[in-house]
Design an enzyme around this catalytic site. Structure first.
Site, PDB file in Angstrom:
ATOM      1  N   GLU A 290       0.823  -1.206   0.000  1.00  0.00           N
ATOM      2  CA  GLU A 290       0.000   0.000   0.000  1.00  0.00           C
ATOM      3  C   GLU A 290       0.859   1.260   0.000  1.00  0.00           C
ATOM      4  OE1 GLU A 290      -2.369  -3.366   1.507  1.00  0.00           O
ATOM      5  OE2 GLU A 290      -0.403  -2.554   2.010  1.00  0.00           O
TER       6      GLU A 290
ATOM      7  N   PRO B 103      11.040 -13.285  -2.254  1.00  0.00           N
ATOM      8  CA  PRO B 103       9.830 -13.514  -1.463  1.00  0.00           C
ATOM      9  C   PRO B 103       9.108 -12.211  -1.142  1.00  0.00           C
ATOM     10  CG  PRO B 103      11.696 -14.747  -0.580  1.00  0.00           C
ATOM     11  CD  PRO B 103      12.243 -13.795  -1.590  1.00  0.00           C
ATOM     12  N   ARG B 104       7.803 -12.307  -0.963  1.00  0.00           N
ATOM     13  CA  ARG B 104       6.984 -11.124  -0.688  1.00  0.00           C
ATOM     14  C   ARG B 104       7.300 -10.524   0.667  1.00  0.00           C
ATOM     15  NH1 ARG B 104       5.005  -7.138   0.365  1.00  0.00           N
ATOM     16  NH2 ARG B 104       2.883  -6.343   0.072  1.00  0.00           N
TER      17      ARG B 104
ATOM     18  N   GLY C 271      12.685  -2.396  -1.511  1.00  0.00           N
ATOM     19  CA  GLY C 271      12.582  -1.223  -2.362  1.00  0.00           C
ATOM     20  C   GLY C 271      13.235  -1.360  -3.724  1.00  0.00           C
ATOM     21  N   GLU C 272      13.657  -2.572  -4.096  1.00  0.00           N
ATOM     22  CA  GLU C 272      14.345  -2.760  -5.370  1.00  0.00           C
ATOM     23  C   GLU C 272      13.574  -3.642  -6.345  1.00  0.00           C
ATOM     24  OE1 GLU C 272      19.039  -2.135  -4.239  1.00  0.00           O
ATOM     25  OE2 GLU C 272      18.256  -4.187  -4.214  1.00  0.00           O
TER      26      GLU C 272
ATOM     27  N   LEU D 145       0.935  -7.158 -10.333  1.00  0.00           N
ATOM     28  CA  LEU D 145       1.561  -7.427 -11.626  1.00  0.00           C
ATOM     29  C   LEU D 145       1.899  -6.151 -12.382  1.00  0.00           C
ATOM     30  CD1 LEU D 145      -1.011  -7.992 -14.368  1.00  0.00           C
ATOM     31  CD2 LEU D 145      -1.805  -7.854 -12.014  1.00  0.00           C
ATOM     32  N   ILE D 146       1.304  -5.031 -11.979  1.00  0.00           N
ATOM     33  CA  ILE D 146       1.437  -3.778 -12.718  1.00  0.00           C
ATOM     34  C   ILE D 146       2.863  -3.255 -12.650  1.00  0.00           C
ATOM     35  CG2 ILE D 146       0.616  -1.392 -12.838  1.00  0.00           C
ATOM     36  CD1 ILE D 146      -2.059  -2.479 -11.659  1.00  0.00           C
ATOM     37  N   GLU D 147       3.532  -3.482 -11.521  1.00  0.00           N
ATOM     38  CA  GLU D 147       4.911  -3.032 -11.343  1.00  0.00           C
ATOM     39  C   GLU D 147       5.830  -3.672 -12.377  1.00  0.00           C
ATOM     40  OE1 GLU D 147       7.541  -1.994  -7.390  1.00  0.00           O
ATOM     41  OE2 GLU D 147       6.335  -3.816  -7.400  1.00  0.00           O
TER      42      GLU D 147
END
Length: 443
Positions: free
Chosen positions: A79, A285-286, A326-327, A352-354
């Site tokens: 977010e 990983p997320r 952040g990468e 997926l937009i990133e």
């Protein structure tokens, strides 16, 4: 969809809300213990614990009333990243704006520091208990509150209504699954969604579900995640990594686990033998707290693993573990193609937009209910494909590896897909501006 909350249920049942509140009060000490447990790996969870209960030291001065204070709540890392273009658009429209940024997770708070300017503030949002929430609102005195995407809580909405703070839900999404869960508790749904001032939904389906739960004013203004364009510096970093790798890169991004099952394990079990001799596998990983677990999983399979934090991927590396924050744009820029996680297991998928903004073609699994319309649009645009299971994920990825022309076409489609859907951040910033009090001009 038939209305799940009829007129007889539109009155909030105080008894249900009281029970909910007492459950929160009973669980709050356990929540603090969990934060302390997580702080072993993420020390930021130990910082400013009193803020979780609405207590603030002298360092937190009350905001000056000469400037509009926009409170934006970005619960976690996803977010917070999504909020970046919205914050930029708000600053363009309201240069004198003071940002009050709140979070619930350490990764969100760490990433949120980059959004702050002189005079802004960053805090933990208190738990969903009336007293702490009232202390927060009365101390910080925001002119408007903005929640990102899905973070709606009954006592938070009620406290804002009681204190006269307009509370908005920006970039709002609500899956059919989440809507069904809320309708099992219609009075809680009404106390939460019915107390919101307005919402800016991503899609018409999201808007319909929000109205079902009692939210009266809903606009459809698109998805601001499309407004996060390519980051030039991170894109260049990813290209540098790709050159250092010296071979094609296949990325497993934002992988997750559910009920003891890890997407990484599913994918490793299904991986054809000819993948690693031909490509470098990058796994990101997320959740940062899973890095050590995933590293052990990879090493237990006999794979030669190097961590991003330790060394570049060299010719001996089979798997590069992305343990940095952040990468993610750099990882996508590095990759020939990517699998985006949270989609092999019933978790709804990750952003997926990133990937599209970096021109990286995407494979997703069958579970994409959090991004249903974006996935449908991405597939139609040729920017991504879906796979039924882990074995098909590899089939799709290897098809791009074997056919450079097809891969280049998918990469161009991804860039077009990203560019064609931008503009929601500016629209939602203008929408938020309508709820700032009169007498506070934008400049």
């Amino acid at each position: 969809m038939s209305s799940a909350i009829d007129g007889s249920e539109r009155r909030v049942r105080p008894r249900v809300l009281r029970i909910y509140t007492w459950v929160w009060r009973l669980l709050a000490p356990m929540a603090v213990l969990r934060l302390l447990w997580r702080s072993r790996r993420e020390p930021l969870y130990r910082a400013h614990l009193a803020e979780r209960f609405g207590w603030y030291g002298q360092r937190q001065a009350e905001p000056a009333r000469s400037r509009p204070t926009v409170w934006l709540h970005a619960v976690s890392l996803g977010e917070t990243r999504a909020a970046e273009p919205l914050v930029e658009a708000l600053r363009m429209a309201h240069p004198r704006m003071r940002l009050l940024l709140t979070h619930m997770t350490a990764t969100g708070r760490e990433a949120g520091r980059a959004l702050l300017r002189d005079g802004d503030m960053q805090l933990w949002l208190p738990y969903d208990i009336p007293g702490p929430l009232r202390r927060f609102l009365r101390r910080m005195r925001p002119d408007v509150g903005v929640l990102m995407e899905t973070e709606v809580w009954p006592n938070l909405a009620q406290a804002c209504a009681g204190e006269g703070v307009p509370l908005l839900l920006a970039n709002a999404r609500l899956s059919a699954r989440s809507s069904t869960r809320w309708t099992r508790w219609p009075s809680l749904a009404q106390s939460a969604y019915g107390a919101l001032t307005a919402a800016a939904a991503q899609t018409q389906d999201d808007a319909a579900r929000l109205r079902e739960l009692g939210l009266r004013e809903v606009s459809v203004l698109g998805n601001i995640k499309f407004d996060r364009g390519s980051n030039g510096a991170l894109h260049a970093l990813g290209e540098e990594w790709r050159r250092e790798a010296g071979r094609p890169v296949l990325l497993l991004a934002s992988t997750r686990e559910h009920q003891g099952v890890a997407e990484e394990a599913l994918l490793l079990d299904a991986m054809p033998e000819n993948v690693l001799p031909r490509a470098l596998l990058v796994v990101v990983p997320r959740h940062p707290q899973r890095m050590e677990e995933v590293g052990r999983l990879l090493q237990a399979r006999g794979l030669r693993v190097t961590k991003r934090s330790e060394a570049p991927a060299d010719a001996q590396t089979q798997v590069w573990l992305g343990d940095s924050l952040g990468e993610m744009p750099a990882y996508y820029a590095m990759a020939l193609a990517a699998f985006v996680g949270g989609s092999l297991l019933p978790l709804g998928g990750q952003n997926l937009i990133e990937a599209s903004a970096e021109g990286c073609p995407v494979v997703m699994g069958p579970h994409v209910f959090n991004f249903a319309q974006a996935v449908e649009q991405g597939v139609a645009a040729g920017a991504m494909v879906q796979a039924a299971d882990a074995r098909e994920v590899w089939t799709r990825l290897l098809a791009w590896l074997d056919d450079p022309q097809s891969r280049r076409g998918a990469a161009q489609a991804a860039l077009r897909f990203s560019a064609e859907h931008r503009g929601a951040a500016k629209a939602q910033a203008a929408w938020i501006g309508r709820y700032l009090p009169p007498g506070m001009p934008p400049s």
